[in-house]
Scaffold this active site. Structure first.
Site, PDB file in Angstrom:
ATOM      1  CB  CYS A 366      -0.914   0.010   1.222  1.00 30.10           C
ATOM      2  SG  CYS A 366      -2.243   1.222   1.025  1.00 30.10           S
ATOM      3  CB  CYS A 368      -1.911   4.823   3.264  1.00 29.97           C
ATOM      4  SG  CYS A 368      -1.874   3.265   4.163  1.00 29.97           S
ATOM      5  CB  CYS A 376      -4.397   3.610  -0.289  1.00 24.90           C
ATOM      6  SG  CYS A 376      -4.908   3.487   1.436  1.00 24.90           S
ATOM      7  CE  LYS A 443      -8.180  -1.490   4.257  1.00 30.09           C
ATOM      8  NZ  LYS A 443      -6.746  -1.237   4.017  1.00 30.09           N
ATOM      9  NE  ARG A 453      -6.913   4.479   8.532  1.00 28.50           N
ATOM     10  CZ  ARG A 453      -8.131   4.769   8.090  1.00 28.50           C
ATOM     11  NH1 ARG A 453      -8.716   5.893   8.458  1.00 28.50           N
ATOM     12  NH2 ARG A 453      -8.765   3.939   7.279  1.00 28.50           N
ATOM     13  NE  ARG A 465      -6.783   4.477   4.612  1.00 28.06           N
ATOM     14  CZ  ARG A 465      -5.784   5.357   4.662  1.00 28.06           C
ATOM     15  NH1 ARG A 465      -5.743   6.355   3.798  1.00 28.06           N
ATOM     16  NH2 ARG A 465      -4.846   5.245   5.578  1.00 28.06           N
ATOM     17  CE  LYS A 496      -7.851  -4.035   6.890  1.00 28.41           C
ATOM     18  NZ  LYS A 496      -6.527  -3.567   6.531  1.00 28.41           N
ATOM     19  CE1 TYR A 562      -1.609  -5.283  14.419  1.00 26.77           C
ATOM     20  CE2 TYR A 562      -4.010  -5.431  14.370  1.00 26.77           C
ATOM     21  CZ  TYR A 562      -2.821  -4.953  13.838  1.00 26.77           C
ATOM     22  OH  TYR A 562      -2.833  -4.150  12.727  1.00 26.77           O
TER      23      TYR A 562
HETATM   24  N1  LIG Z   1      -4.060   0.559   3.677  1.00 30.10           N
HETATM   25  C1  LIG Z   1      -3.170   0.081   4.599  1.00 30.10           C
HETATM   26  C2  LIG Z   1      -3.715  -0.809   5.664  1.00 30.10           C
HETATM   27  N2  LIG Z   1      -3.429  -2.110   5.695  1.00 30.10           N
HETATM   28  C3  LIG Z   1      -4.028  -2.639   6.833  1.00 30.10           C
HETATM   29  C4  LIG Z   1      -4.724  -1.636   7.480  1.00 30.10           C
HETATM   30  C5  LIG Z   1      -5.498  -1.731   8.753  1.00 30.10           C
HETATM   31  C6  LIG Z   1      -5.080  -2.779   9.695  1.00 30.10           C
HETATM   32  C7  LIG Z   1      -5.547  -2.564  11.105  1.00 30.10           C
HETATM   33  O1  LIG Z   1      -6.325  -1.665  11.404  1.00 30.10           O
HETATM   34  O2  LIG Z   1      -5.111  -3.360  11.932  1.00 30.10           O
HETATM   35  C8  LIG Z   1      -4.563  -0.486   6.733  1.00 30.10           C
HETATM   36  C9  LIG Z   1      -5.101   0.817   7.175  1.00 30.10           C
HETATM   37  C10 LIG Z   1      -6.131   1.503   6.364  1.00 30.10           C
HETATM   38  O3  LIG Z   1      -6.660   0.996   5.379  1.00 30.10           O
HETATM   39  O4  LIG Z   1      -6.407   2.645   6.736  1.00 30.10           O
END
Ligand SMILES: NCc1[nH]cc(CCC(=O)O)c1CC(=O)O
Length: 573
Positions: A366, A368, A376, A443, A453, A465, A496, A562
């Site tokens: 990604c 971001c 992103c 997602k 973040r 986003r 997710k 986690y």
């Molecule tokens: N784009 C990057 C990304 N890859 C995984 C997460 C989130 C993972 C988490 O919250 O544990 C994100 C953050 C987002 O989309 O803002």
């Protein structure tokens, strides 16, 4: 509603004419066409007994037939035969010869050969009110009188019956000729249906012109034709002036190039191999920073990371998912640091693979964490993502991680079209054969990524986003994204967040049933469970298990969490 199929399949000639293949080379296509069109009732003409045997064998179990060889009323000569699914229909049938003596094998009028019609009373087993009489026939190819008399004979048979009736077959007679006219006075030709598809003509003579229409589906007026089609029966031509795209979904090997990913291809109960641990890697090699919103999680410098991972590997850790954390002052609008040689993720992949060759290393792909906008992809002035250059960047990043030794790349940017682009880029770079492409397909945008973040310094500076992550209410978009990414060549799928979206996980288990399915229990979910346990509202371990089991039950077989270090302990107890 009933789908009726009629096909003169051409008798198996020992000496085929020009353009004709021998029966053994045609028979699978003939049968697969029946299966493709999903009809439970099939009228066939010019079927020799040996061909009928082949057809019934290739159709598989559950099929029966109504018909006799026209020469002796047993197995000699061609059959005009109705093949049908036993479980769906009860059938009561009899043969009639097309001659003045219809009850015995006989030649009629000026015909060259014995000809036959099968009359069959069909009744649906599920719904006995669905009943009709079906005729399957093949008129003489020489005798003009015989054809007209045959038509009259069938009209008489039909008059003796009541209710809907359907006549299928090869009349060896064009619409303007007498036999068709005789039938046409009383019956309707489904050719004139409002909805139609395919060829006008039904007879090709293996390529010679002119082609003609001599095969029909006639019916009484109480039957309505919803759809009439003469689909393609030969594939010598191109079906469009564009070739179909190279089907990326044909590459299976990247999905099982590593012992760990091989294991992921099979489902089972909760165990250590299912866990993937997300890690945040910083530029400074000596960092070991607590992340406040993610209790127990840290940003790691390489020097500190390696001993920590060593400890986890000893406890049974099988896989990690890497994110990079870089200083604000190196960020630019293209996210150039995402694939710089010195970027933390590339350095970490190399170090981890060198030290733990058996560890399955996934790199989140990604921009971001590397763009000065915190988005992103690359943005227009109005804040929207410019697709093409963004996808191009993601392709270079994915290839760079694969070249550094990543076992899998996982694009989490959610920009349209990046899966097929990354797959193609990896094929061109010759890294596709052993790099799994795991798509974050469904997602959803929302509140649950906040702590992440903070950990990855990837919060959008402006806006959100919502234009590229899915709206939380949209199950349909989730399903469509999964279907699309299958076609684009993904080897596995991440869903997710997890707990609020288990219906989507179940959808993925159905739509992507032949693929490994990952759920990502994201930072916000993890933080919520911790906060609630801290307040005494729940037991941390029990809640973590319950959430993991929910994902598995919904259909996931890999869990990005986690809680991974905790599970390595808990599952050893
Ligand atoms: N784009 C990057 C990304 N890859 C995984 C997460 C989130 C993972 C988490 O919250 O544990 C994100 C953050 C987002 O989309 O803002």
């Amino acid at each position: 509603m009933v789908r009726v199929y009629t096909h003169n399949i051409r008798y198996a000639r020992r000496e085929p004419v020009e353009g004709e293949l021998k029966w053994p080379e045609r028979r699978e296509a003939v049968v697969n066409s029946i299966l493709l069109h999903n009809c439970s009732i099939v009228c066939l003409q010019e079927v020799l007994w040996t061909q009928l045997e082949d057809i019934l064998r290739l159709l598989g179990s559950g099929w029966d037939y109504a018909g006799v060889g026209r020469d002796d009323g047993k197995k000699e000569g061609e059959f005009a035969v109705i093949v049908f699914k036993q479980a769906l229909w009860t059938v009561d049938w009899s043969p009639f010869w097309l001659s003045p003596t219809p009850n015995k094998p006989s030649i009629g009028w000026d015909a060259a050969l014995k000809r036959i019609v099968i009359q069959a009373h069909f009744k649906s087993i599920k719904d006995p009110s669905e009943a009709f009489v079906l005729y399957c026939t093949h008129f003489d190819h020489k005798g003009e009188v015989a054809r007209q008399e045959s038509a009259k004979l069938i009209v008489r048979l039909m008059r003796d019956q009541s209710g809907p009736q359907i006549l299928c077959g090869d009349l060896n007679s064009q619409p303007e000729q007498n036999a068709s006219k005789t039938l046409g006075e009383f019956r309707e030709d489904s050719f004139y249906s409002d909805r139609k598809f395919g060829h006008k003509h039904t007879y090709t003579s293996f390529g010679e012109e002119p082609h003609t229409r001599i095969d029909y589906i006639w019916h009484t007026q109480d039957v309505k034709t919803e759809f009439y089609a003469v689909p393609h029966s030969h594939y010598k031509f191109l079906i469009s002036d564009h070739h179909l795209n190279f089907p990326m979904s044909s590459l299976l090997a990247p999905g099982y190039a590593h012992p760990v990913s091989r294991q992921w291809q099979s489902n089972s109960i909760l165990h250590k191999d299912m866990f993937v641990y997300p890690l945040f890697i910083t530029t400074d090699p000596d960092t070991e920073n607590e992340i406040h919103s993610l209790p127990g999680q840290k940003q790691w410098g390489l020097n500190k990371l390696l001993p920590y991972v060593e400890e986890l590997v000893a406890k049974g850790l099988k896989s990690v998912l890497l994110f990079g954390v870089v200083p604000e002052d190196v960020k630019d609008e293209r996210g150039s640091w995402a694939d710089k040689e010195e970027t933390p993720v590339i350095q970490a992949v190399k170090a981890l693979k060198a030290k733990f060759p058996g560890l399955f290393v996934i790199c989140d792909v990604c921009l971001c964490e590397y763009t000065n906008t915190g988005h992103c992809g690359i943005l227009r002035d109005d804040g929207s993502i410019i697709r093409e250059p963004s996808v191009e960047r993601l392709c270079s990043v994915a290839v760079a991680y694969a070249r550094a030794g990543a076992d899998a790349v996982a694009p989490s940017d959610m920009i349209d079209g990046r899966i097929v682009a990354i797959k193609k880029a990896m094929v061109s770079a010759d890294v596709a054969y052993n790099t799994m492409l795991i798509s974050y397909s469904a997602k959803f945008a929302g509140q649950l990524y906040g702590p992440f973040r903070e950990a990855a310094h990837s919060c959008p500076k402006k806006g959100d986003r919502k234009a590229y992550q899915l709206p939380p209410g949209a199950r349909g978009l989730g399903r469509r994204a999964l279907q699309r990414d299958i076609l684009e060549g993904a080897d596995a799928f991440i869903l997710k967040p997890s707990t609020f979206y288990l219906d989507i996980v179940a959808d993925a288990a159905e739509i992507c049933r032949d693929y490994p399915i990952f759920t990502y229990q994201v930072s916000g979910e993890y933080a919520m469970i911790h906060a609630s346990a801290e307040k005494g509202y729940c037991d941390l371990k029990m809640m973590a298990f319950e959430a993991a089991q929910g994902s598995l039950r919904a259909g996931a077989n890999v869990l990005i969490s986690y809680f991974t270090p905790d599970f390595l302990d808990w599952l050893s107890e």
